[in-house]
Motif scaffolding. Structure first.
Motif, PDB file in Angstrom:
ATOM      1  N   PRO A 113       0.733  -1.102  -0.070  1.00 39.18           N
ATOM      2  CA  PRO A 113      -0.017  -0.046   0.055  1.00 39.18           C
ATOM      3  C   PRO A 113       0.922   1.247  -0.108  1.00 39.18           C
ATOM      4  N   LEU A 114       0.378   2.399  -0.154  1.00 34.60           N
ATOM      5  CA  LEU A 114       1.074   3.484  -0.382  1.00 34.60           C
ATOM      6  C   LEU A 114       1.055   4.419   1.042  1.00 34.60           C
ATOM      7  N   ASP A 115       2.045   4.061   1.662  1.00 35.29           N
ATOM      8  CA  ASP A 115       2.005   4.651   3.139  1.00 35.29           C
ATOM      9  C   ASP A 115       1.541   6.213   3.209  1.00 35.29           C
ATOM     10  N   GLY A 116       0.687   6.425   4.005  1.00 40.74           N
ATOM     11  CA  GLY A 116       0.248   7.867   3.833  1.00 40.74           C
ATOM     12  C   GLY A 116      -1.053   8.063   3.406  1.00 40.74           C
ATOM     13  N   LEU A 117      -1.469   7.199   2.294  1.00 38.84           N
ATOM     14  CA  LEU A 117      -2.758   7.351   1.507  1.00 38.84           C
ATOM     15  C   LEU A 117      -3.740   6.099   1.851  1.00 38.84           C
ATOM     16  N   ASP A 118      -3.106   5.115   2.280  1.00 32.64           N
ATOM     17  CA  ASP A 118      -4.167   3.933   2.724  1.00 32.64           C
ATOM     18  C   ASP A 118      -5.449   4.201   3.299  1.00 32.64           C
ATOM     19  N   GLU A 119      -5.302   5.214   4.282  1.00 37.17           N
ATOM     20  CA  GLU A 119      -6.585   5.583   4.679  1.00 37.17           C
ATOM     21  C   GLU A 119      -7.139   6.815   4.480  1.00 37.17           C
ATOM     22  N   PHE A 120      -6.755   7.499   3.246  1.00 33.78           N
ATOM     23  CA  PHE A 120      -7.361   8.612   2.731  1.00 33.78           C
ATOM     24  C   PHE A 120      -8.767   8.620   2.381  1.00 33.78           C
ATOM     25  N   ALA A 121      -8.929   7.587   1.710  1.00 25.16           N
ATOM     26  CA  ALA A 121     -10.445   7.468   1.142  1.00 25.16           C
ATOM     27  C   ALA A 121     -10.940   6.319   0.886  1.00 25.16           C
ATOM     28  N   PRO A 122     -12.011   5.834   1.080  1.00 22.66           N
ATOM     29  CA  PRO A 122     -12.324   4.485   0.518  1.00 22.66           C
ATOM     30  C   PRO A 122     -12.294   3.889  -0.700  1.00 22.66           C
ATOM     31  N   ASP A 123     -11.996   4.879  -1.756  1.00 19.66           N
ATOM     32  CA  ASP A 123     -11.957   4.585  -3.248  1.00 19.66           C
ATOM     33  C   ASP A 123     -11.040   5.436  -3.814  1.00 19.66           C
ATOM     34  N   MET A 124      -9.730   4.823  -4.493  1.00 23.01           N
ATOM     35  CA  MET A 124      -8.800   5.630  -4.901  1.00 23.01           C
ATOM     36  C   MET A 124      -8.391   4.723  -6.165  1.00 23.01           C
ATOM     37  N   ALA A 125      -7.919   5.425  -7.472  1.00 26.51           N
ATOM     38  CA  ALA A 125      -7.762   4.752  -8.559  1.00 26.51           C
ATOM     39  C   ALA A 125      -6.925   5.949  -9.381  1.00 26.51           C
ATOM     40  N   TYR A 126      -6.461   5.387 -10.647  1.00 19.15           N
ATOM     41  CA  TYR A 126      -6.045   6.251 -11.618  1.00 19.15           C
ATOM     42  C   TYR A 126      -4.828   7.000 -11.211  1.00 19.15           C
ATOM     43  N   PRO A 127      -3.935   6.048 -10.945  1.00 18.62           N
ATOM     44  CA  PRO A 127      -2.553   6.715 -10.455  1.00 18.62           C
ATOM     45  C   PRO A 127      -1.698   7.266 -11.414  1.00 18.62           C
ATOM     46  N   PHE A 128      -0.861   8.281 -11.310  1.00 18.51           N
ATOM     47  CA  PHE A 128       0.255   8.916 -12.235  1.00 18.51           C
ATOM     48  C   PHE A 128       1.207   9.484 -11.316  1.00 18.51           C
TER      49      PHE A 128
ATOM     50  N   ASP B 223       9.838  13.216 -11.737  1.00 15.43           N
ATOM     51  CA  ASP B 223      10.368  13.656 -10.445  1.00 15.43           C
ATOM     52  C   ASP B 223      10.451  12.422  -9.349  1.00 15.43           C
ATOM     53  N   GLY B 224       9.567  11.446  -9.604  1.00 11.92           N
ATOM     54  CA  GLY B 224       9.341  10.425  -8.787  1.00 11.92           C
ATOM     55  C   GLY B 224       8.784  10.891  -7.148  1.00 11.92           C
ATOM     56  N   THR B 225       8.152  11.924  -7.177  1.00 12.39           N
ATOM     57  CA  THR B 225       7.818  12.865  -5.970  1.00 12.39           C
ATOM     58  C   THR B 225       6.301  13.052  -6.151  1.00 12.39           C
ATOM     59  N   THR B 226       6.341  13.929  -7.089  1.00 13.58           N
ATOM     60  CA  THR B 226       4.510  14.296  -7.307  1.00 13.58           C
ATOM     61  C   THR B 226       3.814  13.114  -7.949  1.00 13.58           C
ATOM     62  N   PHE B 227       2.588  13.001  -7.208  1.00 15.11           N
ATOM     63  CA  PHE B 227       1.732  11.780  -7.718  1.00 15.11           C
ATOM     64  C   PHE B 227       0.471  12.296  -7.588  1.00 15.11           C
ATOM     65  N   TYR B 228      -0.303  11.998  -8.711  1.00 12.15           N
ATOM     66  CA  TYR B 228      -1.699  12.357  -9.064  1.00 12.15           C
ATOM     67  C   TYR B 228      -2.450  11.190  -9.032  1.00 12.15           C
TER      68      TYR B 228
END
Length: 391
Positions: A140-155, A159-164
């Motif tokens: 899981p992506l640490d720090g995001l795993d509890e942010f929302a019940p549904d998360m998708a469409y990653p980019f 820079d390996g830092t900014t994540f949409y």
């Protein structure tokens, strides 16, 4: 004398009745007033969030928009391979139980991010690293795993830092909204995501944000103002600094239109700059092949065979024809989108403008009819050639 007494008695009865009747009328009037005054509509949390975002609507330069089937939006994003690739989860992992989920692989081909639906129907984000030529176990992506019940469409940006990504949560103004976060390498976790605001998000679903920072172009996908199963892919020119619209010069109606991107022409600094940006976009399209995108396709060859990748074609001419067919299909979708806009404008005009739009509608309908017949013929030619090649 008796008559006078009778008359006086009648007058007393009438006098006593009048206040009672007046009171009944007053009560009835109050009751009627209460029943006819509608209660003010209750604003939802999403409505309030939208109102808070509206004054900070970002000024964007939208150079192009195209409406396609939701399953085909990747074909409209000519992302260069150095920026990474996006493909369907089922194609990447060789399965068939994750329709509608996608995988982003970075430009170095050593890290991937993807969404996966669980048994409860919720969608989560995961990442894997490629070690010694093999993908590691999902994390899981640490720090995001509890942010929302549904998360998708990653980019992930180069820079390996900014994540949409897109998420459905209490910080969304409707369905999926686009969010951005950054990876904190020191603490090995992602920072709290932020809603990227208007006009990227809407009260409909807004799915994916993809950026090519070298060419200063970006794309985002939305279902706003689209029928079921369709999405619109907007192409924008990016800038180094965020600039919001000056709300002191714009009324609320106009600001809402800009936030909804009612007309992309309204966002152009000039026609010349738009044409210049379109030239760059077309060059990217020419330099990008469907295979470099890892693009998923769905093309039935016969009752038993369905192609899901360009690599499955046996005949090189058929593959080339299929790519031409996909390009034509995208053009037809775009023409249909323009036709819908003209029809809406037609209903609100009269006189010479009304007649001119009527002529435009007929022209578009003839063009689309001819293109659809061409698409049908191309599909038949491809199927015949592939069936012969397989036999």
């Amino acid at each position: 004398m008796n008559r006078i007494r009778i008359s006086l008695a009648a007058l007393l009865i009438i006098a006593a009745t009048i206040p009672s009747m007046a009171q009944k009328k007053k009560t009835a009037a109050k009751t009627k007033a209460k029943t006819t005054v509608p209660a003010p509509p209750q604003k939802t949390a999403a409505d309030l969030l939208y109102e808070n975002m509206l004054p900070n609507t970002q000024r964007v330069f939208v150079i192009d928009s195209i409406v396609v089937d939701k399953s085909q939006f990747l074909a409209c994003i000519p992302l260069q391979r150095d920026n990474g690739t996006i493909q369907a989860y089922n194609d990447f992992f060789g399965t068939d139980d994750q329709d509608g989920q996608y995988v982003f692989v970075n430009g170095f081909r050593n890290k991937c991010f993807y969404s996966e639906a669980d048994t409860t129907g919720h969608v989560r984000l995961f990442t894997r690293d490629k070690i010694a030529g093999k993908w590691s176990k999902p994390q899981p992506l640490d720090g995001l795993d509890e942010f929302a019940p549904d998360m998708a469409y990653p980019f992930m940006m180069p820079d390996g830092t900014t994540f949409y990504f897109a998420a459905k949560c209490k910080e969304s103004i409707g369905g999926y909204d686009l969010f951005v976060t950054r990876y904190d390498a020191e603490n090995a976790r992602y920072l709290r995501p932020e809603n990227i605001g208007l006009p990227f998000n809407s009260k409909a679903d807004d799915f994916m944000y993809v950026e090519d920072d070298m060419n200063r172009l970006a794309w985002f996908v939305t279902s706003r103002n689209q029928p079921e199963g369709k999405v619109c892919v907007y192409t924008i020119v990016t800038s180094d600094n965020r600039e919001n619209y000056d709300i002191s010069d714009i009324d609320d109606t106009r600001l809402n239109q800009l936030a909804a991107i009612t007309r992309i022409r309204d966002t152009w600094p000039s026609v010349a700059k738009r044409n210049q940006a379109m030239k760059k976009l077309n060059e990217l399209k020419d330099n990008s092949s469907a295979s470099s995108q890892g693009e998923a396709i769905y093309f039935p060859i016969n009752d038993k065979v369905v192609y899901r990748s360009l690599s499955e074609f046996h005949n090189i001419e058929s593959r080339t024809l299929f790519e031409r067919m996909q390009a034509l299909k995208a053009e037809v979708d775009k023409e249909n989108h323009h036709l819908d806009l003209i029809r809406k404008e037609y209903r609100n005009t009269s006189g010479s403008t009304h007649q001119r739009l009527a002529d435009d509608i007929q022209d578009y309908e003839r063009i689309i009819q001819r293109q659809q017949a061409e698409l049908k013929a191309m599909a038949k030619q491809i199927r015949n050639a592939e069936n012969q090649a397989m036999n």
